[in-house]
Design a protein around this motif. Sequence first.
Motif, PDB file in Angstrom:
ATOM      1  N   LYS A 148       0.866  -1.177   0.000  1.00 45.73           N
ATOM      2  CA  LYS A 148       0.000   0.000   0.000  1.00 45.73           C
ATOM      3  C   LYS A 148       0.901   1.225   0.000  1.00 45.73           C
ATOM      4  O   LYS A 148       1.921   1.245   0.700  1.00 45.73           O
ATOM      5  N   SER A 149       0.512   2.219  -0.765  1.00 48.83           N
ATOM      6  CA  SER A 149       1.342   3.418  -0.909  1.00 48.83           C
ATOM      7  C   SER A 149       0.530   4.680  -0.701  1.00 48.83           C
ATOM      8  O   SER A 149      -0.672   4.710  -0.956  1.00 48.83           O
ATOM      9  N   ASP A 150       1.226   5.703  -0.265  1.00 45.53           N
ATOM     10  CA  ASP A 150       0.650   7.037  -0.125  1.00 45.53           C
ATOM     11  C   ASP A 150       1.719   8.049  -0.542  1.00 45.53           C
ATOM     12  O   ASP A 150       2.237   8.790   0.294  1.00 45.53           O
ATOM     13  N   PRO A 151       2.084   8.055  -1.834  1.00 44.51           N
ATOM     14  CA  PRO A 151       3.191   8.905  -2.279  1.00 44.51           C
ATOM     15  C   PRO A 151       2.843  10.396  -2.289  1.00 44.51           C
ATOM     16  O   PRO A 151       1.711  10.778  -2.587  1.00 44.51           O
ATOM     17  N   GLN A 152       3.829  11.194  -1.943  1.00 41.38           N
ATOM     18  CA  GLN A 152       3.703  12.653  -1.961  1.00 41.38           C
ATOM     19  C   GLN A 152       4.907  13.230  -2.696  1.00 41.38           C
ATOM     20  O   GLN A 152       6.044  12.804  -2.465  1.00 41.38           O
ATOM     21  N   VAL A 153       4.658  14.197  -3.561  1.00 42.01           N
ATOM     22  CA  VAL A 153       5.755  14.881  -4.254  1.00 42.01           C
ATOM     23  C   VAL A 153       6.461  15.789  -3.257  1.00 42.01           C
ATOM     24  O   VAL A 153       5.819  16.568  -2.560  1.00 42.01           O
ATOM     25  N   THR A 154       7.792  15.666  -3.187  1.00 38.96           N
ATOM     26  CA  THR A 154       8.570  16.510  -2.277  1.00 38.96           C
ATOM     27  C   THR A 154       9.414  17.534  -3.000  1.00 38.96           C
ATOM     28  O   THR A 154       9.792  18.543  -2.416  1.00 38.96           O
ATOM     29  N   ASN A 155       9.715  17.283  -4.275  1.00 38.03           N
ATOM     30  CA  ASN A 155      10.556  18.207  -5.023  1.00 38.03           C
ATOM     31  C   ASN A 155      10.334  18.007  -6.520  1.00 38.03           C
ATOM     32  O   ASN A 155      10.097  16.886  -6.968  1.00 38.03           O
ATOM     33  N   VAL A 156      10.430  19.100  -7.248  1.00 36.97           N
ATOM     34  CA  VAL A 156      10.288  19.061  -8.700  1.00 36.97           C
ATOM     35  C   VAL A 156      11.488  19.799  -9.292  1.00 36.97           C
ATOM     36  O   VAL A 156      11.747  20.945  -8.947  1.00 36.97           O
ATOM     37  N   ASP A 157      12.237  19.115 -10.162  1.00 33.87           N
ATOM     38  CA  ASP A 157      13.375  19.731 -10.847  1.00 33.87           C
ATOM     39  C   ASP A 157      12.965  20.077 -12.264  1.00 33.87           C
ATOM     40  O   ASP A 157      12.326  19.278 -12.942  1.00 33.87           O
ATOM     41  N   ARG A 158      13.383  21.266 -12.685  1.00 31.03           N
ATOM     42  CA  ARG A 158      13.071  21.716 -14.039  1.00 31.03           C
ATOM     43  C   ARG A 158      14.356  21.911 -14.826  1.00 31.03           C
ATOM     44  O   ARG A 158      15.341  22.400 -14.285  1.00 31.03           O
ATOM     45  N   ALA A 159      14.315  21.551 -16.088  1.00 33.17           N
ATOM     46  CA  ALA A 159      15.405  21.816 -17.026  1.00 33.17           C
ATOM     47  C   ALA A 159      14.815  22.648 -18.148  1.00 33.17           C
ATOM     48  O   ALA A 159      13.890  22.202 -18.816  1.00 33.17           O
ATOM     49  N   ASP A 160      15.313  23.870 -18.310  1.00 37.24           N
ATOM     50  CA  ASP A 160      14.779  24.786 -19.331  1.00 37.24           C
ATOM     51  C   ASP A 160      13.283  25.014 -19.160  1.00 37.24           C
ATOM     52  O   ASP A 160      12.539  25.072 -20.131  1.00 37.24           O
ATOM     53  N   GLY A 161      12.822  25.085 -17.916  1.00 37.28           N
ATOM     54  CA  GLY A 161      11.421  25.368 -17.638  1.00 37.28           C
ATOM     55  C   GLY A 161      10.494  24.177 -17.735  1.00 37.28           C
ATOM     56  O   GLY A 161       9.306  24.294 -17.507  1.00 37.28           O
ATOM     57  N   VAL A 162      11.025  23.008 -18.072  1.00 37.16           N
ATOM     58  CA  VAL A 162      10.216  21.805 -18.216  1.00 37.16           C
ATOM     59  C   VAL A 162      10.529  20.866 -17.055  1.00 37.16           C
ATOM     60  O   VAL A 162      11.697  20.630 -16.735  1.00 37.16           O
TER      61      VAL A 162
END
Length: 182
Positions: free
Chosen positions: A107-121
């Motif tokens: 069972k999972s309950d994933p949460q986004v902790t960080n988002v990396d962008r390269a050239d705005g994407v």
Amino acid sequence: MTTTARVAAILGVVAVTSCSAEGNSTTPPERTATSTTTSIAPLPDPPERKAIDAYLAMWREMAEAGETSNAEAPGLAEHATGDALVVIRNSLAEDNRKGLVTMGSPKSDPQVTNVDRADGVVSVVKIRDCGDDSTWLKYRKGTNEPADGQGGGRRSIFAEVKAQPDGSWRVTRFAVQGVGSC
């Protein structure tokens, strides 16, 4: 379809008029039912959603492959790559050598902790999960005898999910902590 075109489609007005052939008639004109349906393409899933979907799919595929300890299950490479795929395949191969299978599902309950962008994407999404493997346990193949006396439990899991050149998202690395770490 551009954003402007979508807005125009949403805000578009369809006017339906009805005229009587006899303007002085005392009976109302016959009503005609008209139905207009505008189909708008759904907006694409945001990268964070795609990353979480890939993460969850990786665990589903691993659970399915674990039922037979099949390290070469084709679905594994659809959702994991790099170190993550190596760890999964090595784990399944080791279970197979030991005559073990895994039954149940995590069972999972994933949460986004960080988002990396390269050239705005968005190119990399990092996830923290408090996974529960208490119903996803190892058994001796063919006997349903538990492989060890330990049950599972809640564990912190850290994962990195990257956008791939083909547009898909795959888990590239993950680390599972000990029972009780979350």
